[in-house]
Design an enzyme around this catalytic site. Structure first.
Site, short mmCIF file in Angstrom:
data_model
loop_
_atom_site.label_atom_id
_atom_site.label_comp_id
_atom_site.label_asym_id
_atom_site.label_seq_id
_atom_site.Cartn_x
_atom_site.Cartn_y
_atom_site.Cartn_z
N ASP A 20 14.35 8.64 4.60
CA ASP A 20 13.74 7.88 5.39
C ASP A 20 14.94 7.12 6.09
OD1 ASP A 20 11.17 7.52 4.47
OD2 ASP A 20 11.69 6.20 2.61
N CYS A 78 12.43 8.45 -0.22
CA CYS A 78 11.22 8.12 -0.82
C CYS A 78 11.26 8.17 -2.34
CB CYS A 78 10.25 8.99 -0.43
SG CYS A 78 8.38 8.53 -1.27
N ALA A 103 10.89 1.73 1.13
CA ALA A 103 11.38 0.94 2.37
C ALA A 103 11.43 -0.54 2.02
CB ALA A 103 10.60 1.18 3.43
N GLU A 104 10.26 -1.21 1.63
CA GLU A 104 10.29 -2.54 1.43
C GLU A 104 11.36 -2.85 0.25
OE1 GLU A 104 6.19 -1.05 2.18
OE2 GLU A 104 8.03 -0.22 0.85
N ARG A 153 7.23 9.00 9.88
CA ARG A 153 7.18 10.12 8.87
C ARG A 153 5.78 10.16 8.52
NH1 ARG A 153 7.93 10.40 3.37
NH2 ARG A 153 8.97 8.63 3.10
N GLY A 154 4.91 11.26 8.97
CA GLY A 154 3.66 11.18 8.16
C GLY A 154 2.73 10.64 8.99
N VAL A 158 0.84 -1.09 -0.05
CA VAL A 158 0.17 -0.13 0.02
C VAL A 158 0.80 1.16 0.07
CG1 VAL A 158 -1.91 1.21 1.41
CG2 VAL A 158 -1.83 -1.10 1.28
N GLU A 159 0.67 2.23 -0.91
CA GLU A 159 1.36 3.49 -1.05
C GLU A 159 1.06 4.24 0.30
OE1 GLU A 159 1.66 7.03 -0.68
OE2 GLU A 159 -0.13 6.73 -2.19
N SER A 160 2.20 4.60 1.07
CA SER A 160 2.04 4.92 2.47
C SER A 160 1.11 6.35 2.64
CB SER A 160 3.30 5.37 3.01
OG SER A 160 3.85 6.38 2.34
N LYS A 161 0.91 7.08 1.65
CA LYS A 161 0.20 8.42 1.96
C LYS A 161 -1.11 8.23 1.54
CE LYS A 161 -0.36 13.09 0.50
NZ LYS A 161 -0.22 14.38 -0.51
#
EC number: 1.7.1.13
Length: 273
Positions: free
Chosen positions: A186, A179, A218-219, A247-248, A81-84
């Protein structure tokens, strides 16, 4: 959908009501193909641990509840899943009425499972829960007096080893990447446990530092490091755990291991979380 259509790196508006369509999936196979990883025969087991700190909803009387959540996305999931998008999705619950926290947990786990095409587990708990900070296990290698001059791209040729077999655990707080889309830093703490040819600490630390200007999720960073170590020393056992700074309102902590019956090194947060 291409990454360019995601909300990452773009100005976004928070939704007033729960909206599962905010979740943006990214296929793992794209980045794994780049690393030479066969998605049908993964060389590792593990999870991506997502800790979320912006979580709220309304109870049946309209009173807000706030909490935090931890979610575990298996490495064999088809998508991440895209973090934002996950942050925006979680905040879409802010004015959403649920019968109980357990119901909120059920909805989120079901939505994540549907998007990733895997069984996502996790839990939601009160912010009044007592939390203790932990420290990375193993030997820290950060104080070595080394000269570094490679920050352009991860350089696996820097990994050297001694012709002696060991079983050990080492860690470093000097991992940093950016990112893939926004370029935001990161910051990561990495814990490596392995059984095999002994890594030379000085060269391995240089290797980790070579990620400093790398633009990857990150993954993918975790799987690149795992793959590079595995290719370099062919260990009998290998696990890596990267704990990224928050972050966020989210921190992502990928864990990869050759052991199917793995256990995470620690469920305690590190100081940068």
């Amino acid at each position: 959908m291409p990454l360019s259509t995601s909300l990452l790196g773009k100005k976004s508006t928070y939704k007033d009501s729960y909206d599962v369509t905010l979740l943006f999936k990214i296929p793992r196979i794209n980045n794994r193909n780049e690393l030479g990883i066969n998605s049908n025969n993964l060389p590792f087991y593990g999870v991506d641990v997502w800790n979320t700190y912006e979580l709220s909803c309304l109870n049946k009387n309209g009173k807000p509840w706030v909490g935090v959540g931890t979610f575990y996305i298996p490495t064999d999931s088809e998508n991440i899943v895209e973090s934002k998008s996950f942050k925006l999705y979680l905040n879409s619950f802010n004015n959403f009425v649920v019968e109980s926290v357990k119901e909120l947990e059920r909805i989120i786990l079901q939505d994540l499972s549907n998007v990733t095409h895997a069984k996502v587990t996790g839990r939601i708990f009160s912010i009044n829960t007592k939390v203790e900070f932990g420290v990375p296990s193993g030997k820290n290698i950060d104080d070595l007096d080394i000269v570094c001059n490679n920050y352009g791209a991860p350089d696996n040729s820097l990994i050297e080893y001694e012709d002696v077999l060991v079983e050990e655990e080492i860690n470093s707080n000097l991992l940093k990447s950016n990112c893939l889309v926004t370029g935001q830093p990161d910051w990561g703490t990495i814990v490596i446990k392995y059984k095999g040819k002994k890594l030379k600490y000085d060269s391995f630390l240089k290797y980790l530092i070579s990620f400093r200007n790398c633009n990857e999720f990150a993954e993918q960073c975790a799987e690149r490091i795992f793959t590079d170590i595995k290719n370099a020393i062919s260990p009998d056992f290998l696990s890596i755990y990267i704990v990224y700074a928050r972050r966020g309102g989210i921190d992502i902590c990928p864990y990869r291991s050759t052991d199917k019956s793995y256990t995470l090194p620690s469920d305690k947060r590190f100081i940068r979380q």
